[in-house]
Design an enzyme around this catalytic site. Structure first.
Site, PDB file in Angstrom:
ATOM      1  N   TYR A 146       0.783  -1.049   0.049  1.00  0.00           N
ATOM      2  CA  TYR A 146       0.023   0.113  -0.104  1.00  0.00           C
ATOM      3  C   TYR A 146       1.088   1.092  -0.121  1.00  0.00           C
ATOM      4  CZ  TYR A 146      -3.320   3.525   1.627  1.00  0.00           C
ATOM      5  OH  TYR A 146      -4.360   4.326   1.661  1.00  0.00           O
ATOM      6  N   ASP A 241       9.226   2.717  -0.110  1.00  0.00           N
ATOM      7  CA  ASP A 241       8.200   3.433   0.373  1.00  0.00           C
ATOM      8  C   ASP A 241       8.555   3.378   1.867  1.00  0.00           C
ATOM      9  OD1 ASP A 241       4.575   3.709   0.214  1.00  0.00           O
ATOM     10  OD2 ASP A 241       6.278   4.550   1.648  1.00  0.00           O
ATOM     11  N   LYS A 269       4.516   9.575   8.923  1.00  0.00           N
ATOM     12  CA  LYS A 269       4.381   9.063  10.236  1.00  0.00           C
ATOM     13  C   LYS A 269       5.449   9.669  11.228  1.00  0.00           C
ATOM     14  CE  LYS A 269       1.999   5.036   7.897  1.00  0.00           C
ATOM     15  NZ  LYS A 269       0.881   5.130   8.618  1.00  0.00           N
TER      16      LYS A 269
HETATM   17  P1  KE4 Z   1      -0.791   8.567   4.361  1.00  0.00           P
HETATM   18  O1  KE4 Z   1      -1.262   9.410   3.145  1.00  0.00           O
HETATM   19  O2  KE4 Z   1      -2.017   7.637   5.265  1.00  0.00           O
HETATM   20  O3  KE4 Z   1      -0.152   9.350   5.489  1.00  0.00           O
HETATM   21  O4  KE4 Z   1       0.302   7.542   3.855  1.00  0.00           O
HETATM   22  C1  KE4 Z   1      -0.146   6.539   3.143  1.00  0.00           C
HETATM   23  C2  KE4 Z   1       0.918   5.436   3.258  1.00  0.00           C
HETATM   24  C3  KE4 Z   1       2.005   5.292   2.211  1.00  0.00           C
HETATM   25  N1  KE4 Z   1       2.919   4.298   2.296  1.00  0.00           N
HETATM   26  C4  KE4 Z   1       2.744   3.270   3.252  1.00  0.00           C
HETATM   27  C5  KE4 Z   1       3.598   2.164   3.300  1.00  0.00           C
HETATM   28  C6  KE4 Z   1       1.624   3.284   4.504  1.00  0.00           C
HETATM   29  O5  KE4 Z   1       1.673   2.422   5.191  1.00  0.00           O
HETATM   30  C7  KE4 Z   1       0.826   4.427   4.182  1.00  0.00           C
HETATM   31  C8  KE4 Z   1      -0.393   4.506   5.216  1.00  0.00           C
HETATM   32  N2  KE4 Z   1      -0.551   3.492   6.212  1.00  0.00           N
HETATM   33  C9  KE4 Z   1      -1.533   3.222   6.779  1.00  0.00           C
HETATM   34  C10 KE4 Z   1      -1.747   1.891   7.598  1.00  0.00           C
HETATM   35  N3  KE4 Z   1      -1.249   0.684   7.064  1.00  0.00           N
HETATM   36  C11 KE4 Z   1      -2.426   4.529   7.126  1.00  0.00           C
HETATM   37  C12 KE4 Z   1      -3.769   3.995   7.923  1.00  0.00           C
HETATM   38  C13 KE4 Z   1      -5.082   4.610   7.448  1.00  0.00           C
HETATM   39  O6  KE4 Z   1      -4.939   4.483   6.330  1.00  0.00           O
HETATM   40  O7  KE4 Z   1      -5.768   5.048   8.041  1.00  0.00           O
END
Ligand code: KE4
Length: 432
Positions: A146, A241, A269
């Site tokens: 993801y 990533d 994060k």
């Molecule tokens: P954000 O746009 O949610 O800040 O980051 C996206 C993203 C990009 N790359 C990786 C490897 C990620 O894990 C994420 C977002 N992680 C999720 C949890 N697995 C966020 C939780 C959510 O979507 O509420």
């Protein structure tokens, strides 16, 4: 022990009237575990307390940012101090370069970064930069990984896209994903095949160096180095990533932990400490292609927000000045994962890297890729999840997410978590 959730129930009913699914991010809605989510009132260290007064040991940590735990005094003070001078100016502030310099000091090979407001924005921008730098359009991603809700990445994505059972999202035009090629995690041959079929057309391979959005799938020996070699041979860029792994697996993140250098890295994060921050970075040569230094356009009203920069800098300063931080964090996580593995033996398996872990209901089989993750028993996971929540252990509400250990988790927290798991798995075995 059954917790009461009246206030959360009422707030969730109200929220569903004005927010899609009652939440601002799908996985928070608890749909995949068939429960209603507790509404959180406050956090303190390794604990969160919900609006009904229930106290939980928190292993979501806001999905990873809170590597020092909730409401850390130094981070709180930095935020209050910055906020007292104004929330945002839309103009350069010293704090942006301060945080960027700190990141570049901690990450070998990182020469320049650009701040954005989320991991999604970081990925979207890094992909654009890679395509501009190589003058190529295609990108290889891995099933189950993801990378945020970027249109071109919402193809067999992990995390919430997988949890909701909607691997591909409506609203994403086929033309947008036509240039997204899908490989299998831990399978270099699948990558080689795609590169051969699309010779000279692949701008980048983007990978989670530890796949933490289909549970926690470690890279097998040689996988990441193999991607590096394949990129060098194909003239493609390697994008790590590290939104989850950055500044978590080591000061230099997965690049340091696994000894493989990416061309571009995305962050989020931990670098925001709970405030909305994302970033992408790499060599000066690549990053100076980004506007206004170069032609690759990318912008953001609140990018480099002074309050968010202060939060991220406070967190990274604490970590970077503590030589034993990561060893202690990994030791703490190992104590937890070893205890969970003993508690779930014969029913589930535990996989982890550093302070990331996942309890898989995979009938004892290792989970190496998306297909393995999809084969897990999500009903059994839901029963485990509910039992742990009822015992005051707050886990990610999905088989396809990680648990996050922070520096604030105490021995008492870990012992209580292992005891709760022992009770829950004992019950699951009795009912089996
Ligand atoms: P954000 O746009 O949610 O800040 O980051 C996206 C993203 C990009 N790359 C990786 C490897 C990620 O894990 C994420 C977002 N992680 C999720 C949890 N697995 C966020 C939780 C959510 O979507 O509420």
């Amino acid at each position: 022990m059954s917790l009461t959730h009246e206030t959360s129930h009422r707030l969730f009913a109200e929220a569903r009237q004005v927010l899609p699914g009652g939440v601002d991010s799908p996985v928070r809605a608890y749909q995949s575990v068939g429960l209603e989510p507790p509404f959180i009132a406050r956090g303190e260290g390794s604990h969160i307390i919900d609006v009904d007064g229930n106290d939980y040991v928190d292993y979501v940590d806001s999905w990873g940012p809170l590597i020092l735990g909730h409401n850390h005094p130094a981070i709180r003070e930095a935020v209050i101090s910055a906020a007292s001078r104004g929330l945002s100016f839309g103009a350069p502030v010293a704090g942006e370069a301060d945080l960027a310099k700190l990141m570049c000091r901690m990450v070998p090979g990182l020469e320049m970064v650009r701040f954005v407001n989320s991991g999604t924005e970081a990925v979207m921008s890094a992909l654009r930069l890679a395509r501009a730098a190589t003058r190529r359009d295609k990108v290889i991603k891995f099933e189950g990984c993801y990378h945020g809700h970027v249109d071109s990445m919402l193809v067999k994505a992990g995390s919430g896209a997988l949890t909701g059972g909607v691997p591909n999202s409506p609203g994403v035009p086929a033309a947008v994903t036509a240039d997204t090629l899908l490989a299998t995690y831990n399978d270099l041959a699948s990558v080689e095949r795609l590169l051969g079929e699309n010779e000279g057309q692949v701008a980048a391979i983007i990978v989670e160096p530890v796949a933490a959005n289909m549970g926690v799938v470690p890279p097998e020996a040689g996988f990441l180095a193999g991607l590096r070699a394949l990129c060098d041979k194909a003239g493609s860029l390697l994008i790590f990533d590290e939104v989850i792994t950055g500044f978590r697996l080591a000061a230099g993140g997965a690049q340091e932990r696994f000894g493989v250098r990416a061309d571009l890295v995305t962050y989020g994060k931990v670098i925001g400490a709970g405030m909305p921050v994302g970033a992408y970075g790499g060599s000066r040569k690549l990053m100076e292609l980004v506007a206004p230094a170069g032609p690759v356009y990318q912008a953001g009203t609140l990018s480099g927000n002074p309050v968010a920069m202060a939060a991220g800098a406070a967190q990274l300063e604490i970590i970077s000045s503590d030589a034993g931080f990561y060893d202690r964090l990994d030791e703490r996580a190992a104590r937890l994962t070893q205890g969970l593995a003993r508690a779930c033996a014969g029913t589930a398996v535990v996989q982890g890297v550093g302070s990331l872990a996942c309890v898989y209901f995979s009938a004892g089989a290792p989970v190496r890729c998306y297909a393995d993750a999809l084969a897990c028993d999500t009903d059994a996971f839901s029963a485990y999840f509910a039992g742990m929540l009822d015992r005051g252990v707050y886990l990610a509400p999905s088989q396809f997410e990680a648990l996050f250990v922070s520096a604030s988790h105490s021995d008492a927290d870990i012992d209580a978590t292992i005891n709760a798991a022992r009770e829950v798995f004992g019950g699951l075995r009795e009912r089996a």
